[in-house]
Design a protein around this motif. Structure first.
Motif, PDB file in Angstrom:
ATOM      1  N   SER A 182       0.835  -1.109  -0.011  1.00 23.86           N
ATOM      2  CA  SER A 182       0.018  -0.048  -0.016  1.00 23.86           C
ATOM      3  C   SER A 182       0.823   1.171   0.039  1.00 23.86           C
ATOM      4  N   LYS A 183       0.297   2.531  -0.161  1.00 21.84           N
ATOM      5  CA  LYS A 183       1.202   3.654  -0.029  1.00 21.84           C
ATOM      6  C   LYS A 183       1.757   3.786   1.018  1.00 21.84           C
ATOM      7  N   ALA A 184       1.342   3.543   2.395  1.00 19.63           N
ATOM      8  CA  ALA A 184       1.674   3.634   3.649  1.00 19.63           C
ATOM      9  C   ALA A 184       2.783   2.531   3.524  1.00 19.63           C
ATOM     10  N   GLU A 185       2.690   1.372   3.189  1.00 23.17           N
ATOM     11  CA  GLU A 185       3.683   0.481   3.425  1.00 23.17           C
ATOM     12  C   GLU A 185       5.036   0.897   2.405  1.00 23.17           C
ATOM     13  N   TRP A 186       4.568   1.330   1.165  1.00 22.52           N
ATOM     14  CA  TRP A 186       5.633   1.890   0.206  1.00 22.52           C
ATOM     15  C   TRP A 186       6.524   2.881   1.191  1.00 22.52           C
ATOM     16  N   ALA A 187       5.737   3.800   1.554  1.00 29.25           N
ATOM     17  CA  ALA A 187       6.657   5.063   2.399  1.00 29.25           C
ATOM     18  C   ALA A 187       7.401   4.617   3.488  1.00 29.25           C
ATOM     19  N   THR A 188       7.070   3.664   4.254  1.00 26.65           N
ATOM     20  CA  THR A 188       7.903   2.934   5.087  1.00 26.65           C
ATOM     21  C   THR A 188       8.830   2.099   4.754  1.00 26.65           C
ATOM     22  N   TRP A 189       8.572   1.508   3.705  1.00 22.15           N
ATOM     23  CA  TRP A 189       9.556   0.498   3.019  1.00 22.15           C
ATOM     24  C   TRP A 189      10.815   1.451   2.439  1.00 22.15           C
ATOM     25  N   ILE A 190      10.151   2.330   1.785  1.00 22.70           N
ATOM     26  CA  ILE A 190      11.389   3.440   1.141  1.00 22.70           C
ATOM     27  C   ILE A 190      12.295   3.966   2.329  1.00 22.70           C
ATOM     28  N   GLN A 191      11.658   4.488   3.397  1.00 24.38           N
ATOM     29  CA  GLN A 191      12.273   5.327   4.259  1.00 24.38           C
ATOM     30  C   GLN A 191      13.195   4.342   5.090  1.00 24.38           C
ATOM     31  N   SER A 192      12.896   3.187   5.372  1.00 23.87           N
ATOM     32  CA  SER A 192      13.763   2.057   5.896  1.00 23.87           C
ATOM     33  C   SER A 192      15.067   1.930   5.079  1.00 23.87           C
ATOM     34  N   PHE A 193      14.815   1.689   3.834  1.00 25.01           N
ATOM     35  CA  PHE A 193      15.721   1.448   2.982  1.00 25.01           C
ATOM     36  C   PHE A 193      16.735   2.658   2.840  1.00 25.01           C
ATOM     37  N   GLY A 194      16.067   3.908   2.789  1.00 21.06           N
ATOM     38  CA  GLY A 194      16.900   5.226   2.604  1.00 21.06           C
ATOM     39  C   GLY A 194      17.682   5.306   3.761  1.00 21.06           C
ATOM     40  N   SER A 195      17.564   4.852   4.966  1.00 20.53           N
ATOM     41  CA  SER A 195      18.234   4.945   6.057  1.00 20.53           C
ATOM     42  C   SER A 195      19.500   4.117   6.198  1.00 20.53           C
ATOM     43  N   VAL A 196      19.253   2.948   5.552  1.00 24.32           N
ATOM     44  CA  VAL A 196      20.250   1.942   5.454  1.00 24.32           C
ATOM     45  C   VAL A 196      21.298   2.467   4.403  1.00 24.32           C
ATOM     46  N   GLY A 197      20.479   2.792   3.327  1.00 27.64           N
ATOM     47  CA  GLY A 197      21.297   3.115   2.174  1.00 27.64           C
ATOM     48  C   GLY A 197      22.386   4.472   2.554  1.00 27.64           C
ATOM     49  N   ALA A 198      21.790   5.327   3.323  1.00 29.35           N
ATOM     50  CA  ALA A 198      22.800   6.476   3.765  1.00 29.35           C
ATOM     51  C   ALA A 198      23.685   5.943   4.728  1.00 29.35           C
ATOM     52  N   ILE A 199      23.314   5.066   5.546  1.00 30.71           N
ATOM     53  CA  ILE A 199      24.482   4.377   6.441  1.00 30.71           C
ATOM     54  C   ILE A 199      25.850   3.730   5.334  1.00 30.71           C
ATOM     55  N   VAL A 200      25.325   2.992   4.371  1.00 29.77           N
ATOM     56  CA  VAL A 200      26.191   2.378   3.612  1.00 29.77           C
ATOM     57  C   VAL A 200      26.948   3.311   2.936  1.00 29.77           C
ATOM     58  N   ALA A 201      26.317   4.348   2.150  1.00 26.49           N
ATOM     59  CA  ALA A 201      27.021   5.326   1.607  1.00 26.49           C
ATOM     60  C   ALA A 201      27.974   6.080   2.432  1.00 26.49           C
ATOM     61  N   ALA A 202      27.787   6.516   3.798  1.00 24.24           N
ATOM     62  CA  ALA A 202      28.620   6.997   4.743  1.00 24.24           C
ATOM     63  C   ALA A 202      29.867   6.188   4.850  1.00 24.24           C
ATOM     64  N   LEU A 203      29.464   4.821   5.142  1.00 25.18           N
ATOM     65  CA  LEU A 203      30.696   4.040   5.307  1.00 25.18           C
ATOM     66  C   LEU A 203      31.641   3.810   4.042  1.00 25.18           C
ATOM     67  N   TRP A 204      31.043   3.695   3.151  1.00 24.63           N
ATOM     68  CA  TRP A 204      31.720   3.883   1.699  1.00 24.63           C
ATOM     69  C   TRP A 204      32.550   5.164   1.519  1.00 24.63           C
ATOM     70  N   ALA A 205      32.062   6.139   1.949  1.00 26.09           N
ATOM     71  CA  ALA A 205      32.574   7.408   1.454  1.00 26.09           C
ATOM     72  C   ALA A 205      33.756   7.548   2.507  1.00 26.09           C
ATOM     73  N   VAL A 206      33.699   7.095   3.874  1.00 30.25           N
ATOM     74  CA  VAL A 206      34.777   7.171   4.964  1.00 30.25           C
ATOM     75  C   VAL A 206      35.983   6.274   4.188  1.00 30.25           C
ATOM     76  N   ASN A 207      35.542   4.870   3.774  1.00 31.34           N
ATOM     77  CA  ASN A 207      36.561   4.079   3.313  1.00 31.34           C
ATOM     78  C   ASN A 207      37.374   4.454   2.075  1.00 31.34           C
ATOM     79  N   TYR A 208      36.747   5.178   1.327  1.00 35.83           N
ATOM     80  CA  TYR A 208      37.247   5.787   0.289  1.00 35.83           C
ATOM     81  C   TYR A 208      38.124   6.703   0.648  1.00 35.83           C
ATOM     82  N   GLN A 209      37.738   7.804   1.340  1.00 37.70           N
ATOM     83  CA  GLN A 209      38.775   8.842   1.696  1.00 37.70           C
ATOM     84  C   GLN A 209      40.071   8.190   2.515  1.00 37.70           C
ATOM     85  N   ASN A 210      39.783   7.233   3.325  1.00 36.39           N
ATOM     86  CA  ASN A 210      40.836   6.730   3.854  1.00 36.39           C
ATOM     87  C   ASN A 210      41.812   6.098   2.976  1.00 36.39           C
ATOM     88  N   THR A 211      41.443   5.164   1.976  1.00 32.94           N
ATOM     89  CA  THR A 211      42.158   4.657   0.826  1.00 32.94           C
ATOM     90  C   THR A 211      42.778   5.592   0.150  1.00 32.94           C
TER      91      THR A 211
END
Length: 231
Positions: A33-62
């Motif tokens: 449903s629309k509400a489930e889609w919103a929750t689904w996308i928000q959860s994934f966005g949070s996980v994606g932000a964490i992954v992106a931040a970790l990758w950026a830190v690793n790239y900078q260190n390298t």
């Protein structure tokens, strides 16, 4: 941009885009449903932000590690250039002194000073800046050998027998050979920490110096010939 840099920059983005497409596909299959889609996308966005931040830190260190490695490599190359030049200068000075033993009208006080001068060049290089333990040992041993060379060259200020002169020549040649070995060792180490372009430039510089040296010798020879003709 080389293939490795391309992979580091774009593969994580492609992987993230693939994950998003996969999760969208799952959401479509589950008929959210629309509400489930919103929750689904928000959860994934949070996980994606964490992954992106970790990758950026690793790239900078390298990137920082690579930059520091390049700075260290260039510093070692400069140090080895200096060490190589000092060893060659020592070998050349000892060789000139050895060739003059037995000749008349040589100011051996000045020759001894030249030996002390090249020894000071060697001592001016801090052992902590020599990027190889074997070169540190050779530098110490060569410094001690130059002390003996200074003493025997100074002794030539007074007439010496042929046997003593031969002994002094042997001491000078031994110091020269040690310096040439040190120069060879420094050159090998420099090759290991040089790029192909840097080595090509080094060879060009050597050729240019040899050309200048030949031109200088030819000019001196012409001047000497002109002077003798005038007499």
């Amino acid at each position: 941009m080389n293939i490795k840099e391309f992979n580091l920059r774009f593969i994580p983005s492609l992987a993230l885009a693939s994950c998003i497409a996969f999760l969208l596909l799952i959401g479509y299959v589950l008929n959210l449903s629309k509400a489930e889609w919103a929750t689904w996308i928000q959860s994934f966005g949070s996980v994606g932000a964490i992954v992106a931040a970790l990758w950026a830190v690793n790239y900078q260190n390298t990137k920082e590690v690579k930059l520091q490695a390049e700075i260290t490599r260039q510093a070692q190359r400069r140090q080895l250039n200096v060490i190589n030049w000092v060893f060659i200068t020592i070998a050349s000075t000892c060789s000139k002194c050895a060739d003059r033993v037995g000749l008349e009208n040589i100011n051996w006080g000045l020759e001894a000073e030249s030996i002390e001068e090249v020894r000071e060049y060697l001592l001016s290089i801090p052992p902590s800046e020599i990027p190889d333990a074997a070169l540190v040992v050779r530098s110490i041993e060569l410094s001690q050998a130059l002390k003996r060379v200074f003493a025997v060259v100074s002794a030539l200020s007074t007439p010496r027998s042929k046997e003593i002169q031969e002994t002094i020549i042997g001491i000078l040649n031994a110091a020269k050979e040690d310096a040439l070995i040190g120069s060879t060792e420094a050159s090998k180490l420099k090759v290991n920490c040089s790029t192909s372009l840097e080595l090509q430039n080094d060879f060009k510089m050597i050729d240019l110096r040899n050309e200048h040296r030949i031109m200088m010798l030819e000019t001196l020879s012409e001047l000497k010939g002109a002077s003798q003709a005038a007499l």
